[in-house]
Design an enzyme around this catalytic site. Sequence first.
Site, PDB file in Angstrom:
ATOM      1  N   SER A 121       1.015  -1.197  -0.139  1.00 14.59           N
ATOM      2  CA  SER A 121      -0.084   0.021  -0.003  1.00 14.59           C
ATOM      3  C   SER A 121       0.909   1.266  -0.088  1.00 14.59           C
ATOM      4  O   SER A 121       1.722   1.535   0.723  1.00 14.59           O
ATOM      5  CB  SER A 121      -0.761  -0.219   1.144  1.00 14.59           C
ATOM      6  OG  SER A 121      -1.672   1.180   1.211  1.00 14.59           O
ATOM      7  N   THR A 155      -9.179  -0.822   2.615  1.00 17.21           N
ATOM      8  CA  THR A 155      -9.128  -1.133   1.145  1.00 17.21           C
ATOM      9  C   THR A 155      -9.253  -2.626   1.087  1.00 17.21           C
ATOM     10  O   THR A 155      -9.736  -3.348   1.610  1.00 17.21           O
ATOM     11  CB  THR A 155      -7.599  -0.677   0.686  1.00 17.21           C
ATOM     12  OG1 THR A 155      -7.452  -1.106  -0.578  1.00 17.21           O
ATOM     13  CG2 THR A 155      -6.477  -1.593   1.489  1.00 17.21           C
ATOM     14  N   LYS A 174     -14.093  -3.398   1.876  1.00 18.06           N
ATOM     15  CA  LYS A 174     -14.682  -1.966   1.795  1.00 18.06           C
ATOM     16  C   LYS A 174     -16.231  -2.491   2.082  1.00 18.06           C
ATOM     17  O   LYS A 174     -16.965  -1.630   2.572  1.00 18.06           O
ATOM     18  CB  LYS A 174     -14.534  -1.237   0.541  1.00 18.06           C
ATOM     19  CG  LYS A 174     -12.999  -0.767   0.225  1.00 18.06           C
ATOM     20  CD  LYS A 174     -13.247   0.009  -1.005  1.00 18.06           C
ATOM     21  CE  LYS A 174     -11.728   0.543  -1.324  1.00 18.06           C
ATOM     22  NZ  LYS A 174     -11.476   1.012  -2.445  1.00 18.06           N
ATOM     23  N   ALA A 176     -15.713  -1.101  -7.180  1.00 18.70           N
ATOM     24  CA  ALA A 176     -15.013   0.085  -7.627  1.00 18.70           C
ATOM     25  C   ALA A 176     -15.776   1.134  -8.494  1.00 18.70           C
ATOM     26  O   ALA A 176     -15.575   2.160  -8.351  1.00 18.70           O
ATOM     27  CB  ALA A 176     -13.781  -0.305  -8.583  1.00 18.70           C
ATOM     28  N   ALA A 199     -24.784  -7.543 -18.250  1.00 20.46           N
ATOM     29  CA  ALA A 199     -25.450  -6.377 -18.623  1.00 20.46           C
ATOM     30  C   ALA A 199     -26.540  -5.839 -17.466  1.00 20.46           C
ATOM     31  O   ALA A 199     -26.645  -4.913 -17.066  1.00 20.46           O
ATOM     32  CB  ALA A 199     -26.058  -6.311 -19.922  1.00 20.46           C
ATOM     33  N   TYR A 207      -3.434   1.886 -11.254  1.00 18.15           N
ATOM     34  CA  TYR A 207      -2.201   2.613 -11.768  1.00 18.15           C
ATOM     35  C   TYR A 207      -0.840   1.891 -11.691  1.00 18.15           C
ATOM     36  O   TYR A 207      -0.807   0.763 -11.095  1.00 18.15           O
ATOM     37  CB  TYR A 207      -2.249   3.764 -10.625  1.00 18.15           C
ATOM     38  CG  TYR A 207      -1.926   2.992  -9.280  1.00 18.15           C
ATOM     39  CD1 TYR A 207      -3.041   2.978  -8.264  1.00 18.15           C
ATOM     40  CD2 TYR A 207      -0.801   2.866  -8.681  1.00 18.15           C
ATOM     41  CE1 TYR A 207      -2.899   2.495  -7.397  1.00 18.15           C
ATOM     42  CE2 TYR A 207      -0.580   2.519  -7.495  1.00 18.15           C
ATOM     43  CZ  TYR A 207      -1.701   2.063  -6.551  1.00 18.15           C
ATOM     44  OH  TYR A 207      -1.430   1.688  -5.264  1.00 18.15           O
TER      45      TYR A 207
END
Length: 274
Positions: A15, A62, A66, A135, A158, A221
């Site tokens: 982290s 995290t 969550k 997310a 969907a 990231y």
Amino acid sequence: MTDRYAVIGNPIAHSKSPRIHAEFARQTGQDLSYEALLAPLDGFAAAVQAFREQGGRGMNVTVPFKLEAFALARKGDRLSERASLAQAVNTLKCEADGHLYLDNTDGAGLVRDIVHNLGFSLAGKRILLMGAGGAARGVVLPLLQQQPQALVIANRTAGKAFAMASDFAPYGAVAGSGYDDLAGQTFDVVINATSSSLNEELPPLPQGVFAAGALAYDMMYGKDTPFLRFARGQGAARLADGLGMLVEQAAESFFLWRGVRPDTAPVIALLKAP
Ligand code: ATR
């Protein structure tokens, strides 16, 4: 006495939050410590309780906790609207009266990175949000609060996108979709909130969804992802990974705890440096 904070997750060793918050504290002169706590997969609530009993003032939560953090709320605790709609919590504040304030700063972090750091206004824009897991859910309300012309949530399954869109319908112009149905539509911003990048996969986006000047944003990231490579090949004007979002959600938590807003730009630059 130094105030204690922590990020709790599993795994947690890599982290970046302790480094980010240490920088924020140094920069703002706040007397606090911030550590990384590994909780056993079946021991999240007990680990939070132990930290509170030791005088901890707040936590970031995290993966994969969550949703469990959302379920921690007890009578007398306060849950923010954005956390309530996200059904997920990434920030806990231990109030002086012994109660918890539970919040979710992920969406605010994403919006601040896009609007403030990247200088890309979302008002009146067409946004495509890919994914219908935790997310994605965490960022829908703050995106809608920017008053886009349309927010389309696309998901492989969907039905999950339709269900999520219907949950958020009272808050703005939001619709669910499958990927095939996106053919022929264009978007000013395409956000990847799926877990596809973790597995080096590309969501099944049709060709031609990027409008002129479009921004492609991957919440992952630290590496070039199949989505960002696809976006580049499709002529997306701007590409961004989720590092700015990571630092901005941390800043939003820091502000909640300390009432001081740190300057994120130098911290983002520090984390980007090789
Ligand atoms: P998170 O908490 O990271 O959102 P999650 O709740 O497991 O994780 O959700 C993962 C999301 O990524 C889902 O929307 C999933 O789509 P499905 O609901 O159709 O499974 C999406 N996802 C994962 N891999 C994907 C891929 N290769 N292409 C498109 N979507 C993908």
